[in-house]
Design a protein around this motif. Structure first.
Motif, PDB file in Angstrom:
ATOM      1  N   ARG A   1       0.828  -1.206   0.000  1.00 40.44           N
ATOM      2  CA  ARG A   1       0.000   0.000   0.000  1.00 40.44           C
ATOM      3  C   ARG A   1       0.863   1.256   0.000  1.00 40.44           C
ATOM      4  NH1 ARG A   1      -5.453  -0.521   2.166  1.00 40.44           N
ATOM      5  NH2 ARG A   1      -5.178   1.372   3.362  1.00 40.44           N
ATOM      6  N   ASP A   2       2.104   1.137   0.463  1.00 46.74           N
ATOM      7  CA  ASP A   2       3.014   2.283   0.480  1.00 46.74           C
ATOM      8  C   ASP A   2       3.804   2.415  -0.815  1.00 46.74           C
ATOM      9  OD1 ASP A   2       2.214   2.975   3.030  1.00 46.74           O
ATOM     10  OD2 ASP A   2       3.782   1.768   3.997  1.00 46.74           O
ATOM     11  N   GLN A   3       3.576   1.512  -1.758  1.00 43.40           N
ATOM     12  CA  GLN A   3       4.305   1.540  -3.019  1.00 43.40           C
ATOM     13  C   GLN A   3       3.329   1.729  -4.173  1.00 43.40           C
ATOM     14  OE1 GLN A   3       6.447  -2.134  -3.244  1.00 43.40           O
ATOM     15  NE2 GLN A   3       7.688  -1.741  -1.416  1.00 43.40           N
ATOM     16  N   ALA A   4       3.684   2.616  -5.084  1.00 40.88           N
ATOM     17  CA  ALA A   4       2.844   2.834  -6.269  1.00 40.88           C
ATOM     18  C   ALA A   4       2.737   1.534  -7.064  1.00 40.88           C
ATOM     19  CB  ALA A   4       3.445   3.934  -7.129  1.00 40.88           C
ATOM     20  N   GLN A   5       1.528   1.204  -7.502  1.00 45.06           N
ATOM     21  CA  GLN A   5       1.288  -0.039  -8.217  1.00 45.06           C
ATOM     22  C   GLN A   5       1.274   0.190  -9.728  1.00 45.06           C
ATOM     23  OE1 GLN A   5       0.943  -3.089  -6.375  1.00 45.06           O
ATOM     24  NE2 GLN A   5       1.799  -1.583  -4.954  1.00 45.06           N
ATOM     25  N   PRO A   6       1.797  -0.765 -10.508  1.00 41.60           N
ATOM     26  CA  PRO A   6       1.764  -0.631 -11.967  1.00 41.60           C
ATOM     27  C   PRO A   6       0.342  -0.430 -12.473  1.00 41.60           C
ATOM     28  CG  PRO A   6       3.151  -2.485 -11.298  1.00 41.60           C
ATOM     29  CD  PRO A   6       2.441  -2.015 -10.067  1.00 41.60           C
ATOM     30  N   GLY A   7       0.190   0.512 -13.361  1.00 41.81           N
ATOM     31  CA  GLY A   7      -1.128   0.786 -13.926  1.00 41.81           C
ATOM     32  C   GLY A   7      -1.975   1.734 -13.112  1.00 41.81           C
ATOM     33  N   GLY A   8      -1.486   2.126 -11.918  1.00 41.22           N
ATOM     34  CA  GLY A   8      -2.225   3.060 -11.087  1.00 41.22           C
ATOM     35  C   GLY A   8      -2.025   4.496 -11.539  1.00 41.22           C
ATOM     36  N   PRO A   9      -2.769   5.434 -10.954  1.00 42.51           N
ATOM     37  CA  PRO A   9      -2.643   6.842 -11.324  1.00 42.51           C
ATOM     38  C   PRO A   9      -1.246   7.379 -11.021  1.00 42.51           C
ATOM     39  CG  PRO A   9      -4.620   6.452 -10.016  1.00 42.51           C
ATOM     40  CD  PRO A   9      -3.805   5.216  -9.938  1.00 42.51           C
ATOM     41  N   SER A  10      -0.810   8.357 -11.819  1.00 42.88           N
ATOM     42  CA  SER A  10       0.447   9.041 -11.571  1.00 42.88           C
ATOM     43  C   SER A  10       0.222  10.125 -10.528  1.00 42.88           C
ATOM     44  CB  SER A  10       0.972   9.653 -12.874  1.00 42.88           C
ATOM     45  OG  SER A  10       2.090  10.483 -12.631  1.00 42.88           O
ATOM     46  N   VAL A  11       0.969  10.070  -9.426  1.00 42.02           N
ATOM     47  CA  VAL A  11       0.812  11.028  -8.329  1.00 42.02           C
ATOM     48  C   VAL A  11       2.186  11.590  -7.977  1.00 42.02           C
ATOM     49  CG1 VAL A  11      -0.149  11.440  -6.043  1.00 42.02           C
ATOM     50  CG2 VAL A  11      -1.046   9.557  -7.436  1.00 42.02           C
ATOM     51  N   ARG A  12       2.289  12.909  -7.904  1.00 38.91           N
ATOM     52  CA  ARG A  12       3.563  13.539  -7.571  1.00 38.91           C
ATOM     53  C   ARG A  12       3.309  14.676  -6.587  1.00 38.91           C
ATOM     54  NH1 ARG A  12       3.526  15.690 -13.715  1.00 38.91           N
ATOM     55  NH2 ARG A  12       2.115  17.456 -13.423  1.00 38.91           N
ATOM     56  N   PRO A  13       4.247  14.937  -5.683  1.00 35.20           N
ATOM     57  CA  PRO A  13       4.047  16.026  -4.732  1.00 35.20           C
ATOM     58  C   PRO A  13       4.154  17.382  -5.409  1.00 35.20           C
ATOM     59  CG  PRO A  13       6.252  15.094  -4.512  1.00 35.20           C
ATOM     60  CD  PRO A  13       5.525  14.233  -5.495  1.00 35.20           C
TER      61      PRO A  13
END
Length: 341
Positions: free
Chosen positions: A35-47
């Motif tokens: 849950r703490d790691q971005a998953q392949p195919g998920g939305p792109s999120v950046r600070p």
């Protein structure tokens, strides 16, 4: 011999139970780590920098980001006309969120060693805390008035679902100009069928604002739900229509979107999305035929935005308010939306 067999069986059972317990712990730890790691195919999120100021380059959509990764549960923003585009994460975590006219409300959990506590945080236009209030239970609904002067929130004091009857809510409204807090709307006079109600089983939730005095909400009593019009100055709640939950007032103030219990549906999934014309009290069913357990948001006067269960917890969908068309996906892994601009 019989006793020896029993001992062996007992030892085998202990070993098996230990293995199962260890496996469960390892699975939970692995899931938490993922849950703490971005998953392949998920939305792109950046600070980045996120504010509640009206954008100069088109309307923005804000929501709680549900995608796994380092920015899960943070309030993020995207261009409203490209909701599946890259998300800018604010760093602010909220369970429920809403904003209007430079004021935001963030319902937060404060994790404790023995139990969690909750609070309602009023935000300025840079998402900085102005003031906070203890919340008596699990956050479920929040709204800011169109002017940004009032903020409302609902929590579950007991229970965690509207589907059954074994729950209790508390709904509060604060004026951010002078911090006048109406801590519990159950203290207001309730008028049902033209008469003051003397019921003791009142629950109130789902505030939606018309202006800085008038609002709408749901009142439940005796196993029935009612749409009520609230008057802050008079401290009254007057019933207008039955079988209305989680109302949401249209921008032009003429219609209420809401979830309605429909006979024949399962007890744990009883709601469909409807729209009520306040002038005629005519109900219109939307084309969304799935169970809706959300307070819909108007995207302009013609479209409703709402959350449905998804792979990461919730996805946002949209459907026309007039009963036409069909539901369309808006963006994945998102909940508690608000529009800016």
């Amino acid at each position: 011999m019989q006793n020896r067999t029993r001992v062996i069986i007992l030892l085998v059972a202990v070993v098996l139970l230990g293995a199962v317990g260890t496996g469960a712990v390892l699975y939970a730890a692995d899931r938490t780590a993922r849950r703490d790691q971005a998953q392949p195919g998920g939305p792109s999120v950046r600070p980045g920098t996120v504010s509640l100021q009206a954008p100069s380059s088109g309307r923005q959509l804000m929501f709680r980001n549900m995608a796994w990764g380092p920015h899960r549960d943070e309030i993020t923003t995207v261009a409203a006309d490209h909701p599946d585009g890259p998300r800018t994460a604010s760093g602010l975590q909220c369970l429920r969120f809403h904003a209007a006219a430079g004021t935001g409300i963030c319902l937060q959990a404060q994790r404790g060693a023995l139990e969690d506590t909750y609070r309602a945080v009023i935000l300025d236009d840079h998402l900085r805390e102005r003031r906070s209030f203890p919340a008596a239970g699990i956050p479920t609904r929040s709204r800011v008035s169109p002017s940004g002067h009032l903020a409302a929130w609902t929590v579950f004091v007991s229970g965690d679902s509207y589907a059954g009857s074994n729950f209790s809510t508390r709904t509060s409204i604060v004026d951010v100009r002078d911090w006048n807090l109406r801590e519990n709307l159950e203290d207001f006079a309730i008028i049902l069928d033209g008469h003051p109600s003397q019921a003791h089983d009142i629950n109130i939730w789902g505030v939606t604002f018309a202006d800085d005095n008038t609002f709408y909400a749901t009142v439940a009593s005796g196993g029935q739900t009612h749409l009520v019009r609230g008057d802050l100055a008079a401290r009254t709640l007057t019933a207008l229509h039955d079988n209305v939950e989680c109302p949401s007032l249209s921008p032009d103030g003429t219609r209420i979107a809401y979830k309605k219990r429909v006979p024949g549906l399962p007890d744990d999934a009883p709601w469909r999305l409807y729209v009520l014309d306040l002038a005629t009290m005519t109900e219109t069913a939307t084309a969304e035929q799935r169970n809706i357990d959300d307070q819909a948001l108007w995207s302009g006067d013609g479209t409703l935005l709402y959350a449905l269960p998804g792979d990461y917890g919730a996805d946002l969908w949209a459907v026309p308010a007039d009963g036409s068309g069909s539901p369309q996906p808006v963006t994945k892994a998102a909940v508690a939306p608000a529009y800016l601009g």
